[in-house]
Write an enzyme that holds these catalytic residues in place. Structure first.
Site, PDB file in Angstrom:
ATOM      1  N   CYS A 154       0.595   0.195  10.217  1.00 51.13           N
ATOM      2  CA  CYS A 154       0.174  -0.862   9.412  1.00 51.13           C
ATOM      3  C   CYS A 154       0.848  -1.654   8.655  1.00 51.13           C
ATOM      4  O   CYS A 154       1.915  -1.315   8.145  1.00 51.13           O
ATOM      5  CB  CYS A 154      -0.889  -0.074   8.457  1.00 51.13           C
ATOM      6  SG  CYS A 154      -1.725  -1.268   7.242  1.00 51.13           S
ATOM      7  N   CYS A 162     -19.253   2.834   8.457  1.00 55.46           N
ATOM      8  CA  CYS A 162     -18.589   2.274   9.296  1.00 55.46           C
ATOM      9  C   CYS A 162     -17.192   3.010   9.925  1.00 55.46           C
ATOM     10  O   CYS A 162     -16.617   3.091   8.708  1.00 55.46           O
ATOM     11  CB  CYS A 162     -18.046   0.659   9.229  1.00 55.46           C
ATOM     12  SG  CYS A 162     -16.995   0.039  10.293  1.00 55.46           S
ATOM     13  N   CYS A 194     -19.687  -5.288   3.584  1.00 55.69           N
ATOM     14  CA  CYS A 194     -19.069  -4.243   3.981  1.00 55.69           C
ATOM     15  C   CYS A 194     -17.763  -4.074   3.264  1.00 55.69           C
ATOM     16  O   CYS A 194     -17.280  -5.283   2.979  1.00 55.69           O
ATOM     17  CB  CYS A 194     -18.604  -4.314   5.363  1.00 55.69           C
ATOM     18  SG  CYS A 194     -17.741  -2.835   6.013  1.00 55.69           S
ATOM     19  N   CYS A 245       0.729  -1.258   0.072  1.00 56.41           N
ATOM     20  CA  CYS A 245      -0.103   0.099  -0.008  1.00 56.41           C
ATOM     21  C   CYS A 245       0.835   1.239   0.046  1.00 56.41           C
ATOM     22  O   CYS A 245       1.758   1.229   0.771  1.00 56.41           O
ATOM     23  CB  CYS A 245      -0.899   0.076   1.323  1.00 56.41           C
ATOM     24  SG  CYS A 245      -2.103   1.216   1.355  1.00 56.41           S
ATOM     25  N   ARG A 279     -17.983  -1.512  17.736  1.00 55.35           N
ATOM     26  CA  ARG A 279     -17.588  -2.792  17.673  1.00 55.35           C
ATOM     27  C   ARG A 279     -15.871  -2.903  18.508  1.00 55.35           C
ATOM     28  O   ARG A 279     -15.061  -1.810  18.262  1.00 55.35           O
ATOM     29  CB  ARG A 279     -16.940  -3.062  16.391  1.00 55.35           C
ATOM     30  CG  ARG A 279     -16.477  -4.485  15.924  1.00 55.35           C
ATOM     31  CD  ARG A 279     -16.369  -4.940  14.446  1.00 55.35           C
ATOM     32  NE  ARG A 279     -17.612  -4.681  13.866  1.00 55.35           N
ATOM     33  CZ  ARG A 279     -17.928  -3.907  13.039  1.00 55.35           C
ATOM     34  NH1 ARG A 279     -17.054  -3.365  12.250  1.00 55.35           N
ATOM     35  NH2 ARG A 279     -19.156  -3.812  12.324  1.00 55.35           N
ATOM     36  N   CYS A 282       0.682   4.950   6.970  1.00 55.99           N
ATOM     37  CA  CYS A 282      -0.084   4.472   8.176  1.00 55.99           C
ATOM     38  C   CYS A 282       1.084   3.953   9.095  1.00 55.99           C
ATOM     39  O   CYS A 282       1.333   2.738   8.955  1.00 55.99           O
ATOM     40  CB  CYS A 282      -1.301   3.978   8.195  1.00 55.99           C
ATOM     41  SG  CYS A 282      -2.279   4.523   6.844  1.00 55.99           S
ATOM     42  N   CYS A 295     -16.827  -8.505   5.714  1.00 56.34           N
ATOM     43  CA  CYS A 295     -16.077  -7.247   5.160  1.00 56.34           C
ATOM     44  C   CYS A 295     -14.829  -7.442   4.503  1.00 56.34           C
ATOM     45  O   CYS A 295     -14.081  -8.306   5.029  1.00 56.34           O
ATOM     46  CB  CYS A 295     -15.939  -6.611   6.559  1.00 56.34           C
ATOM     47  SG  CYS A 295     -14.915  -5.251   6.404  1.00 56.34           S
TER      48      CYS A 295
HETATM   49  N1  SAM Z   1      -6.536   0.571   3.031  1.00 57.12           N
HETATM   50  C1  SAM Z   1      -7.628   0.731   3.356  1.00 57.12           C
HETATM   51  C2  SAM Z   1      -7.592   2.175   4.397  1.00 57.12           C
HETATM   52  O1  SAM Z   1      -6.907   2.213   5.257  1.00 57.12           O
HETATM   53  O2  SAM Z   1      -8.749   3.155   4.510  1.00 57.12           O
HETATM   54  C3  SAM Z   1      -8.553  -0.089   4.219  1.00 57.12           C
HETATM   55  C4  SAM Z   1      -7.792  -1.170   4.971  1.00 57.12           C
HETATM   56  S1  SAM Z   1      -7.245  -0.645   6.550  1.00 57.12           S
HETATM   57  C5  SAM Z   1      -6.219  -1.946   7.136  1.00 57.12           C
HETATM   58  C6  SAM Z   1      -8.632  -0.435   7.452  1.00 57.12           C
HETATM   59  C7  SAM Z   1      -7.999  -0.053   8.989  1.00 57.12           C
HETATM   60  O3  SAM Z   1      -7.703  -1.044   9.963  1.00 57.12           O
HETATM   61  C8  SAM Z   1      -7.351   1.089   9.303  1.00 57.12           C
HETATM   62  O4  SAM Z   1      -7.978   2.294   9.033  1.00 57.12           O
HETATM   63  C9  SAM Z   1      -7.042   1.006  10.688  1.00 57.12           C
HETATM   64  O5  SAM Z   1      -7.920   1.558  11.597  1.00 57.12           O
HETATM   65  C10 SAM Z   1      -7.214  -0.384  10.905  1.00 57.12           C
HETATM   66  N2  SAM Z   1      -5.788  -1.078  11.158  1.00 57.12           N
HETATM   67  C11 SAM Z   1      -4.672  -1.385  10.117  1.00 57.12           C
HETATM   68  N3  SAM Z   1      -3.605  -1.866  10.881  1.00 57.12           N
HETATM   69  C12 SAM Z   1      -3.870  -2.099  12.092  1.00 57.12           C
HETATM   70  C13 SAM Z   1      -3.029  -2.298  13.397  1.00 57.12           C
HETATM   71  N4  SAM Z   1      -1.965  -2.679  13.218  1.00 57.12           N
HETATM   72  N5  SAM Z   1      -3.891  -2.479  14.493  1.00 57.12           N
HETATM   73  C14 SAM Z   1      -5.116  -2.006  14.592  1.00 57.12           C
HETATM   74  N6  SAM Z   1      -6.012  -1.664  13.682  1.00 57.12           N
HETATM   75  C15 SAM Z   1      -5.418  -1.513  12.451  1.00 57.12           C
HETATM   76  C1  DTB Z   2     -11.163  -1.764  11.500  1.00 58.59           C
HETATM   77  O1  DTB Z   2     -11.594  -0.805  11.945  1.00 58.59           O
HETATM   78  N1  DTB Z   2     -10.648  -2.898  11.726  1.00 58.59           N
HETATM   79  C2  DTB Z   2     -10.397  -3.953  10.783  1.00 58.59           C
HETATM   80  C3  DTB Z   2     -11.440  -3.471   9.614  1.00 58.59           C
HETATM   81  N2  DTB Z   2     -11.782  -1.916  10.185  1.00 58.59           N
HETATM   82  C4  DTB Z   2     -10.997  -3.247   8.433  1.00 58.59           C
HETATM   83  C5  DTB Z   2      -9.122  -3.988  10.217  1.00 58.59           C
HETATM   84  C6  DTB Z   2      -8.020  -4.286  11.439  1.00 58.59           C
HETATM   85  C7  DTB Z   2      -6.654  -4.595  10.902  1.00 58.59           C
HETATM   86  C8  DTB Z   2      -5.627  -5.299  11.916  1.00 58.59           C
HETATM   87  C9  DTB Z   2      -4.382  -5.255  11.212  1.00 58.59           C
HETATM   88  C10 DTB Z   2      -4.328  -6.414  10.161  1.00 58.59           C
HETATM   89  O2  DTB Z   2      -4.928  -7.475  10.308  1.00 58.59           O
HETATM   90  O3  DTB Z   2      -3.674  -6.408   9.192  1.00 58.59           O
HETATM   91 FE1  SF4 Z   3      -2.870   1.406   3.251  1.00 57.73          FE
HETATM   92 FE2  SF4 Z   3      -2.758   0.071   5.793  1.00 57.73          FE
HETATM   93 FE3  SF4 Z   3      -3.106   2.719   5.515  1.00 57.73          FE
HETATM   94 FE4  SF4 Z   3      -5.058   1.064   4.661  1.00 57.73          FE
HETATM   95  S1  SF4 Z   3      -4.128   1.372   6.723  1.00 57.73           S
HETATM   96  S2  SF4 Z   3      -4.138   2.861   3.788  1.00 57.73           S
HETATM   97  S3  SF4 Z   3      -3.857  -0.460   4.038  1.00 57.73           S
HETATM   98  S4  SF4 Z   3      -1.171   1.619   4.880  1.00 57.73           S
END
Ligand code: SAM
Ligand code: DTB
Ligand code: SF4
Length: 332
Positions: free
Chosen positions: A75, A203, A143, A68, A275, A72, A112
């Site tokens: 992530c 959401c 979702c 990606c 949630r 973030c 989702c």
């Molecule tokens: N890429 C898209 C975005 O960021 O909008 C969708 C997928 S992203 C992984 C969805 C959400 O997962 C993020 O907004 C974040 O709040 C959550 N998330 C990602 N990594 C995480 C982590 N290590 N621990 C907890 N929540 C996480």
């Molecule tokens: C949200 O708030 N949490 C979910 C879902 N929306 C998409 C994602 C959590 C991701 C946690 C890190 C991972 O498994 O990559």
């Molecule tokens: Fe990309 Fe992860 Fe950020 Fe979603 S949360 S925009 S997958 S870096």
């Protein structure tokens, strides 16, 4: 001092008011009250709108993993950090159908799908619509979380029958800037507007335990509750620390602060599903029980979130059994 629900301005049709004008001082007064008072207030409000023994369950699937372009800091899927994650292209429809069928069989009501994109292309949207329709045919709510969405893309997804779109605000506007530099807070608010205006259900929530101050947790809740409409679903994630990401190794949040955040969300967003999201593998059953008492009424269910672990299905079934909780069935 605590703000009593009765003292809040009443909305026209309902017994409890829905407010969109919260001040930080009011939110702090709720969050900081003695723990027992906070949980009592949250549980009382929870019972006005929900069956306290029902929890909605959603299963997640990553349909496009890794690489990606966003940065973030939490992530594992960001191309900026080396987390050892294998990148994967958009998955085949059959894999999605199989996963949706298994999720339904295990008792999930919503499926989702998440993609590691900054924003989908129009071609991506067309392909994802095929996946959404395949999931619908399995009898599940749908979702998506694909990153930013334009107005047209949101309308197209709504017209295709999608139920919910997830897009998180993640933190307070101030702390957000320390966590993400490639996408602004305003861009997130703009996507949420496009989603709302299209008629899709929203959401939106955030992540706590990222090293933020209490004021940032309050600021996140303020942003969510002061949106023109409360998101129907509000995921509160506890940071899952992944090696290779900049937030790996940060001091963990006191679990009581996590529960306080859930309870405060329940009080401010009384009609939303709150949630208990990422981070449950590191929570005891007792802590999760406290979160349900504080008004959480939804979880992610299935042994994977997107790329990280979630409790095993049988462990969640045992937890529900221990607590006398039923999985909510899909609305008809
Ligand atoms: N890429 C898209 C975005 O960021 O909008 C969708 C997928 S992203 C992984 C969805 C959400 O997962 C993020 O907004 C974040 O709040 C959550 N998330 C990602 N990594 C995480 C982590 N290590 N621990 C907890 N929540 C996480
Ligand atoms: C949200 O708030 N949490 C979910 C879902 N929306 C998409 C994602 C959590 C991701 C946690 C890190 C991972 O498994 O990559
Ligand atoms: Fe990309 Fe992860 Fe950020 Fe979603 S949360 S925009 S997958 S870096």
């Amino acid at each position: 001092m605590s703000v009593s629900v009765e003292s809040l301005p009443a909305s026209s049709a309902n017994k409890s008011p829905l407010r969109h004008d919260w001040t930080l001082a009011e939110i702090e007064a709720i969050y900081q009250q003695p723990f027992n008072d906070l949980l009592w207030q949250a549980q009382q409000l929870h019972r006005q709108y929900f069956d306290p023994n029902e929890v909605q369950v959603s299963t997640l699937m990553s349909i496009k993993t890794g690489a990606c372009p966003e940065d973030c800091k939490y992530c594992p899927q960001s191309v900026h950090y080396n987390t050892g994650l294998e990148r994967e292209k958009l998955v085949d429809k059959q894999l999605v159908v199989d996963a949706a069928r298994a999720a339904k069989q295990a008792g999930a009501s919503r499926f989702c799908m998440g993609a590691a994109w900054r924003q989908p292309t129009d071609r991506n949207v067309d392909k994802v619509i095929e996946l959404v329709q395949a999931v619908q045919e399995e009898g599940l709510e749908t979702c998506l979380t694909l990153g930013m969405l334009s107005e047209q893309q949101a309308h197209k997804l709504k017209a295709a029958g999608l139920d919910y779109y997830n897009h998180n605000l993640d933190s307070s506007p101030e702390y957000y800037q320390q966590v993400i530099s490639t996408r602004s807070y305003q861009e997130r608010l703009d996507t949420l507007k496009n989603v709302r205006d299209s008629g899709l259900k929203t959401c939106s929530g955030g992540i706590i335990g990222m090293g933020e101050q209490k004021a940032d947790r309050l600021g996140l809740l303020q942003q969510l509750a002061n949106l023109p409409e409360h998101p129907q679903s509000v995921p509160i994630n506890n940071l899952v620390q992944v090696e290779g990401t900049p937030l790996h190794g940060i001091a963990r949040l006191d679990p009581m602060e996590f529960v306080r955040t859930i309870a405060t969300a329940r009080i401010m967003l009384p009609r939303s599903m709150v949630r208990l999201s990422a981070g449950r593998t590191e929570m005891s059953d007792e802590m999760q029980a406290l979160c349900f008492l504080a008004g959480a009424n939804s979880i992610f269910y299935g042994d994977k979130l997107l790329t990280t672990d979630n409790p095993e299905t049988h462990a969640d079934q045992a937890l529900f059994e221990r607590l006398g909780i039923r999985a909510m069935s899909r609305p008809h």
